[in-house]
Design a protein around this motif. Structure first.
Motif, short mmCIF file in Angstrom:
data_model
loop_
_atom_site.label_atom_id
_atom_site.label_comp_id
_atom_site.label_asym_id
_atom_site.label_seq_id
_atom_site.Cartn_x
_atom_site.Cartn_y
_atom_site.Cartn_z
N TYR A 7 0.84 -1.20 0.00
CA TYR A 7 0.00 0.00 0.00
C TYR A 7 0.88 1.26 0.00
O TYR A 7 0.64 2.20 -0.77
CB TYR A 7 -0.91 -0.03 1.21
CG TYR A 7 -1.65 1.25 1.47
CD1 TYR A 7 -2.72 1.64 0.68
CD2 TYR A 7 -1.28 2.07 2.53
CE1 TYR A 7 -3.39 2.81 0.92
CE2 TYR A 7 -1.94 3.25 2.78
CZ TYR A 7 -3.00 3.62 1.97
OH TYR A 7 -3.67 4.78 2.22
N CYS A 8 1.90 1.29 0.85
CA CYS A 8 2.83 2.43 0.89
C CYS A 8 3.56 2.59 -0.44
O CYS A 8 3.75 3.72 -0.93
CB CYS A 8 3.85 2.24 2.02
SG CYS A 8 3.16 2.32 3.68
N TYR A 52 7.91 5.34 5.86
CA TYR A 52 6.90 4.49 6.50
C TYR A 52 6.87 3.10 5.85
O TYR A 52 6.34 2.14 6.42
CB TYR A 52 5.53 5.16 6.39
CG TYR A 52 4.49 4.57 7.32
CD1 TYR A 52 4.48 4.91 8.67
CD2 TYR A 52 3.53 3.69 6.86
CE1 TYR A 52 3.54 4.38 9.54
CE2 TYR A 52 2.58 3.16 7.71
CZ TYR A 52 2.59 3.51 9.04
OH TYR A 52 1.66 2.98 9.90
N PHE A 53 7.41 3.00 4.63
CA PHE A 53 7.47 1.74 3.91
C PHE A 53 8.30 0.71 4.69
O PHE A 53 8.02 -0.48 4.67
CB PHE A 53 8.08 1.98 2.53
CG PHE A 53 8.33 0.73 1.74
CD1 PHE A 53 7.31 0.11 1.04
CD2 PHE A 53 9.61 0.18 1.67
CE1 PHE A 53 7.55 -1.03 0.31
CE2 PHE A 53 9.86 -0.96 0.94
CZ PHE A 53 8.82 -1.57 0.25
N TRP A 54 9.35 1.22 5.39
CA TRP A 54 10.17 0.33 6.21
C TRP A 54 9.44 0.05 7.52
O TRP A 54 8.45 0.70 7.84
CB TRP A 54 11.53 0.98 6.46
CG TRP A 54 12.20 1.39 5.20
CD1 TRP A 54 12.35 2.65 4.72
CD2 TRP A 54 12.75 0.52 4.21
NE1 TRP A 54 12.96 2.64 3.50
CE2 TRP A 54 13.22 1.34 3.16
CE3 TRP A 54 12.90 -0.87 4.10
CZ2 TRP A 54 13.84 0.83 2.03
CZ3 TRP A 54 13.51 -1.38 2.98
CH2 TRP A 54 13.96 -0.55 1.96
N SER A 60 13.13 5.33 11.31
CA SER A 60 12.25 5.42 10.14
C SER A 60 10.90 6.02 10.51
O SER A 60 10.32 6.80 9.75
CB SER A 60 12.07 4.03 9.51
OG SER A 60 11.39 3.16 10.40
N LEU A 61 10.36 5.67 11.69
CA LEU A 61 9.10 6.24 12.13
C LEU A 61 9.22 7.74 12.37
O LEU A 61 8.37 8.52 11.95
CB LEU A 61 8.62 5.53 13.39
CG LEU A 61 7.34 6.09 14.04
CD1 LEU A 61 6.16 5.94 13.08
CD2 LEU A 61 7.06 5.40 15.36
#
Length: 375
Positions: A7-8, A52-54, A60-61
């Motif tokens: 989805y990302c 956000y994909f990670w 990453s957040l």
């Protein structure tokens, strides 16, 4: 790859398309400085989805949420600039930094309820003004601008609904499905689409205006005149009301060009156009026919009123003093007039007015002549 990562990845591709499409736009002069802010806002959101994909934890957040805050801040700056207003950076920057820090801090410490409530607050601080800019501040808003304002209203309503649902049904809301997959793609696509189409509509309007206006004087050209008066002509014909048409020629304009050059001649034409416009009623329509000739359409005007209006124009041009002409040169115009009574054929009446103008010039210039019944 998980379904959420897929989805990302899809969102990243969509935003990349919008970002690349934005570089194909040619913004109008007054809005050219706003476009880079939009491009930066789209790029920030793209990076937010990329991080956000990670796995959504740790650095990453924090980076994802920080770029999300940057997206909202840049979007607010874009809206102010798009509305022709100064960007309030002294307000946007502190609010954006506070959003990035608080959103990242509480999300990192898994206090999602607090972070989402704070997001609602900051949405009203940043996205609320975006709505106001497009709905009330932007001059000459297009349909896309109004739709852009509607997207911002939807954004705010979603945040309010989300905060409300956190209070009454937190487990259902925090499942993630409603938040990440139902609303935000539509909001992101909405502001991207309407921001881009808004520029396209403005460009189309600019080309339309250029096609209907004389570039030197800013007056309507003949095509613009016909478009402007066709509805009025139809009404006058149905009601059998009179109207008048003037053909105006600036006398001895070739001699003026020979004396002061074409640039000086252009300045004279601009000045004459301005003084003619000043002497006309708001309902009258003035156009440049070409060269040194002008057309005036006067609705609800009979022969006597047309005579008085033409005399005002003659007097105003005679009294027009231009330094580039010197004290020995005075301006004058010749006017040919036709009055619409039973015949509302514009082309026919234009020929009659042109013939009357020819008679005025043949009989000494600086005068008024009415069209005769027969050419």
């Amino acid at each position: 790859m998980t379904s959420e990562q897929l989805y990302c990845f899809a969102m990243i591709q969509v935003l990349l398309v919008f970002l690349l499409a934005s570089f194909r736009l040619r913004a109008t002069d007054q809005n050219s400085k706003a476009l880079p802010l939009l491009q930066a806002a789209i790029a920030a959101e793209l990076l937010s989805w990329l991080f956000y994909f990670w796995p959504a934890y740790g650095l990453s957040l924090v980076l994802s949420l920080s770029f999300s805050a940057l997206n909202m801040s840049l979007l607010t700056a874009f809206c102010f600039k798009r509305a022709g207003r100064a960007v309030p950076w002294l307000w946007i920057v502190p609010v954006g930094l506070a959003l990035a820090f608080s959103y990242s801090y509480f999300s990192y410490h898994q206090q999602q309820n607090v972070s989402l409530h704070l997001m609602t607050l900051f949405a009203f601080l940043l996205i609320g003004p975006c709505f106001w800019c497009f709905r009330y501040l932007k001059p000459n808003p297009t349909l896309s601008d109004l739709m852009m304002a509607a997207v911002f209203v939807a954004w705010l309503l979603i945040c309010l609904l989300r905060s409300f649902m956190l209070l009454v049904a937190p487990e259902w809301l925090l499942s993630g499905l409603l938040i990440s997959q139902s609303f935000w793609p539509a909001v992101s696509a909405g502001y991207c689409i309407f921001a881009l189409t808004g520029y396209m509509e403005e460009t189309q309007q600019k080309f339309k205006n250029e096609a209907l206006h004389d570039p030197l004087t800013g007056l309507l050209n003949r095509r613009g005149l016909v478009n402007a008066i066709q509805g009025c002509l139809a009404y006058l014909q149905r009601q059998q009301h009179s109207a008048a048409l003037f053909m105006i020629d600036l006398d001895h304009f070739k001699q003026i060009n020979d004396k002061i050059g074409h640039e000086g001649g252009d300045e004279v034409l601009i000045a004459v156009a301005a003084v003619l416009q000043k002497e006309l009623r708001q309902s009258d329509v003035l156009a440049r026919y070409g060269g040194e000739e002008f057309i005036v359409f006067l609705p609800q005007t009979d022969s006597d009123s047309a005579q008085l209006a033409a005399e005002r124009l003659l007097l105003a041009v005679r009294h027009l003093q231009l330094p580039q002409l010197g004290s020995q040169n005075s301006l004058s115009i010749s006017v040919g007039i036709t009055v619409f009574n039973a015949d509302f054929d514009f082309d026919c009446q234009l020929r009659r007015a042109d013939h009357a103008l020819y008679q005025a010039k043949a009989r000494g210039r600086d005068r008024i002549e009415f069209a005769t019944d027969t050419l």
